[in-house]
Scaffold this active site. Sequence first.
Site, PDB file in Angstrom:
ATOM      1  N   CYS A   1      -1.947   1.872   8.122  1.00  0.00           N
ATOM      2  CA  CYS A   1      -2.405   2.204   9.682  1.00  0.00           C
ATOM      3  C   CYS A   1      -2.280   3.873   9.448  1.00  0.00           C
ATOM      4  O   CYS A   1      -1.891   4.508   8.370  1.00  0.00           O
ATOM      5  CB  CYS A   1      -0.983   1.881  10.385  1.00  0.00           C
ATOM      6  SG  CYS A   1      -0.704   0.268  10.548  1.00  0.00           S
TER       7      CYS A   1
ATOM      8  N   CYS B   1       0.944  -6.170  -2.707  1.00  0.00           N
ATOM      9  CA  CYS B   1       1.614  -5.211  -2.467  1.00  0.00           C
ATOM     10  C   CYS B   1       2.807  -5.380  -1.200  1.00  0.00           C
ATOM     11  O   CYS B   1       2.641  -6.091  -0.301  1.00  0.00           O
ATOM     12  CB  CYS B   1       0.753  -3.929  -1.733  1.00  0.00           C
ATOM     13  SG  CYS B   1       1.432  -2.516  -0.996  1.00  0.00           S
TER      14      CYS B   1
ATOM     15  N   ASN C   1       3.350   3.933   9.898  1.00  0.00           N
ATOM     16  CA  ASN C   1       2.519   3.596   8.733  1.00  0.00           C
ATOM     17  C   ASN C   1       3.318   3.131   7.488  1.00  0.00           C
ATOM     18  O   ASN C   1       4.172   4.120   7.009  1.00  0.00           O
ATOM     19  CB  ASN C   1       1.913   4.554   8.667  1.00  0.00           C
ATOM     20  CG  ASN C   1       0.660   4.393   7.246  1.00  0.00           C
ATOM     21  OD1 ASN C   1       0.326   5.230   6.527  1.00  0.00           O
ATOM     22  ND2 ASN C   1       0.586   3.138   6.921  1.00  0.00           N
ATOM     23  N   GLY C   2       3.276   2.078   7.118  1.00  0.00           N
ATOM     24  CA  GLY C   2       4.194   1.621   6.226  1.00  0.00           C
ATOM     25  C   GLY C   2       4.614  -0.088   6.103  1.00  0.00           C
ATOM     26  O   GLY C   2       4.067  -0.657   7.042  1.00  0.00           O
TER      27      GLY C   2
ATOM     28  N   ASP D   1     -17.883  -0.256  -7.474  1.00  0.00           N
ATOM     29  CA  ASP D   1     -17.327  -0.027  -6.418  1.00  0.00           C
ATOM     30  C   ASP D   1     -15.606   0.290  -6.979  1.00  0.00           C
ATOM     31  O   ASP D   1     -15.353   0.273  -7.977  1.00  0.00           O
ATOM     32  CB  ASP D   1     -17.089  -1.815  -5.865  1.00  0.00           C
ATOM     33  CG  ASP D   1     -16.624  -1.965  -4.543  1.00  0.00           C
ATOM     34  OD1 ASP D   1     -16.391  -0.810  -4.007  1.00  0.00           O
ATOM     35  OD2 ASP D   1     -16.827  -2.852  -4.006  1.00  0.00           O
TER      36      ASP D   1
ATOM     37  N   CYS E   1       3.259   4.971  -7.496  1.00  0.00           N
ATOM     38  CA  CYS E   1       3.367   3.318  -7.266  1.00  0.00           C
ATOM     39  C   CYS E   1       1.853   2.758  -8.095  1.00  0.00           C
ATOM     40  O   CYS E   1       0.791   3.084  -7.350  1.00  0.00           O
ATOM     41  CB  CYS E   1       3.663   2.888  -6.241  1.00  0.00           C
ATOM     42  SG  CYS E   1       3.482   1.056  -6.254  1.00  0.00           S
TER      43      CYS E   1
ATOM     44  N   CYS F   1       0.475  -3.079  -7.875  1.00  0.00           N
ATOM     45  CA  CYS F   1      -0.309  -4.083  -7.635  1.00  0.00           C
ATOM     46  C   CYS F   1      -1.351  -4.197  -8.914  1.00  0.00           C
ATOM     47  O   CYS F   1      -1.858  -5.313  -9.013  1.00  0.00           O
ATOM     48  CB  CYS F   1      -1.189  -3.720  -6.418  1.00  0.00           C
ATOM     49  SG  CYS F   1      -1.850  -2.110  -6.171  1.00  0.00           S
TER      50      CYS F   1
ATOM     51  N   CYS G   1       1.314   5.976  -3.365  1.00  0.00           N
ATOM     52  CA  CYS G   1       0.612   4.911  -3.696  1.00  0.00           C
ATOM     53  C   CYS G   1      -0.718   5.137  -4.221  1.00  0.00           C
ATOM     54  O   CYS G   1      -1.509   5.902  -3.494  1.00  0.00           O
ATOM     55  CB  CYS G   1       0.189   4.277  -2.095  1.00  0.00           C
ATOM     56  SG  CYS G   1      -1.127   3.116  -2.087  1.00  0.00           S
TER      57      CYS G   1
ATOM     58  N   TYR H   1      -8.870   3.461  -2.313  1.00  0.00           N
ATOM     59  CA  TYR H   1      -9.509   2.880  -1.299  1.00  0.00           C
ATOM     60  C   TYR H   1      -9.402   3.317   0.031  1.00  0.00           C
ATOM     61  O   TYR H   1     -10.202   3.697   0.708  1.00  0.00           O
ATOM     62  CB  TYR H   1      -9.456   1.651  -1.380  1.00  0.00           C
ATOM     63  CG  TYR H   1     -10.048   0.804  -0.273  1.00  0.00           C
ATOM     64  CD1 TYR H   1     -11.417   0.368  -0.182  1.00  0.00           C
ATOM     65  CD2 TYR H   1      -9.312   0.450   0.997  1.00  0.00           C
ATOM     66  CE1 TYR H   1     -12.201  -0.189   0.867  1.00  0.00           C
ATOM     67  CE2 TYR H   1     -10.004  -0.191   2.150  1.00  0.00           C
ATOM     68  CZ  TYR H   1     -11.404  -0.666   1.927  1.00  0.00           C
ATOM     69  OH  TYR H   1     -12.064  -1.231   2.958  1.00  0.00           O
TER      70      TYR H   1
ATOM     71  N   GLY I   1      -7.280   1.981  10.275  1.00  0.00           N
ATOM     72  CA  GLY I   1      -7.119   0.746  10.946  1.00  0.00           C
ATOM     73  C   GLY I   1      -7.853   0.636  11.987  1.00  0.00           C
ATOM     74  O   GLY I   1      -7.941   1.540  12.880  1.00  0.00           O
TER      75      GLY I   1
HETATM   76  S1  SF4 Z   1       1.546  -1.875  -4.794  1.00  0.00           S
HETATM   77 FE1  SF4 Z   1      -0.564  -0.904  -5.123  1.00  0.00          FE
HETATM   78  S2  SF4 Z   1      -1.167  -0.802  -2.843  1.00  0.00           S
HETATM   79 FE2  SF4 Z   1       0.967  -0.999  -2.758  1.00  0.00          FE
HETATM   80  S3  SF4 Z   1       2.049   0.941  -2.482  1.00  0.00           S
HETATM   81 FE3  SF4 Z   1       1.867   0.157  -4.748  1.00  0.00          FE
HETATM   82  S4  SF4 Z   1      -0.263   0.970  -5.219  1.00  0.00           S
HETATM   83 FE4  SF4 Z   1       0.080   1.116  -3.297  1.00  0.00          FE
END
Ligand code: SF4
Length: 454
Positions: free
Chosen positions: A5, A394, A107-108, A357, A445, A448, A248, A254, A35
Amino acid sequence: MKEECGVFGAFVQGELETKVFEIAKTVLFHLQHRGQEAAGIVISDGKRLKQHKGIGLVQGVFANGENYKGQIAIGHVRYSTRGRSDLLHAQPLIAEYLGHEIAIAHNGQLDNADEIRKNFEKQGTIFITRSDTEIFLHVLTRNLRKPPIEWSAKEIGEIFSKEISGSYSLAIATANKLMIFRDPKGYRPLFYSKVDDNYFFASEDSALKIITPEEIDIKEVEQGSYFEISKETIEKGKFSESKNSAHCFFEFVYFARPDSNIFGHSVHVIREELGKLLAKEKPVEADIVVPVMDSGFSASLGYSKQSKIPLELGLVRNHWVGRTFIKPQQSIRQQSVKNKLHPIERVIKNNRVVLVDDSLVRGTTMKEIVNMVRLAGAREVHVAIASPPVKYPCYWGIDIPTSEELVASNKTIEEIKNEIGCDSLAYVSLKGIKELLGDEYEKFCLHCFNGRKK
Ligand code: SF4
């Protein structure tokens, strides 16, 4: 899983009190990419909170000229990650405790939400929504048995650091104060600017630039820190000294707007570097590089610069259709792909095409695009993805589906290539990202992609 968000917060004085609703609307409009399911604004006039929220895009939700005056505003654009996509779950949420109102925009996503919810339910607490956001309110009322106008950001931060785990960029409004929090690991971006005695907060700096004079710096809200702003006080502090960051990386891939600068980097530049990396690591022989618009554009520019293969506009995007990835249901998502992208045959025909992409999540969108490009006359279609394979869900606020739905979680690259029907398929390697980020790699992070929780 769910909740990516955009949040907004403002504390204004004097003439701006009549314009704060308009300012909130403007900033939310520039956070729209984060969002598109719902939008809402809450204004405090010093006594009461007034709210307008609705389902849909910002321009539609605020089309009837609503305009409340006040010193405090918080706002939200929503994409559901947890909780249904309906008006009840649209934010800000407003609640009342001991005769005083409180509004919250988040947001989160919390990774101990289920545990907290179960504990509350065992003790007889009823939840109105399925959203993580409501959990903050219950945690606070259990700990602070006094009216929200008496709550302080410092004590709230202390409670969060003990009881809440996960990602949150948070704006809270009571009748008399604005409070802002960013989680201790800084998963989601959050920025602020101070213009005279007015404070503005937003998820991305690109949205704040619209309302902040050029000579004024827009700063990142530090991870693990809070702001409390009222007529009487402006207080800023840390509620966590954690040195462990988890920014993130998918925000770069993206979510964030390319003209934003988050986690100390230009989103566009990082995307361009990822495109260069891709061309360096996995070169192919081709005639043209075609971006999957819009999110693949910056990476395709980098790919083209590195490979010296000309960049061409082979796919045009219909901007009136929402973003594919952030639609809650697969049926809506597939329909959107067909409506969204259109090939330019004169560009594509008889060429060997590299389609660039940002990411490949389920693979369904790319399969249709590859088919579309082949039908437009491409001799070969090579797919280049400017991120590593997405293998794990995620838990911190991006709607990456369950492992079963993630095409890369149980298939090899060769199998994915066959499934989407392209001539070759390449991803950026994690090793390449590590080299790109250097010492900063550990601050991100990438769960994913690599399955490592931070
Ligand atoms: S898992 Fe991926 S999408 Fe989720 S916070 Fe970590 S880097 Fe971002």
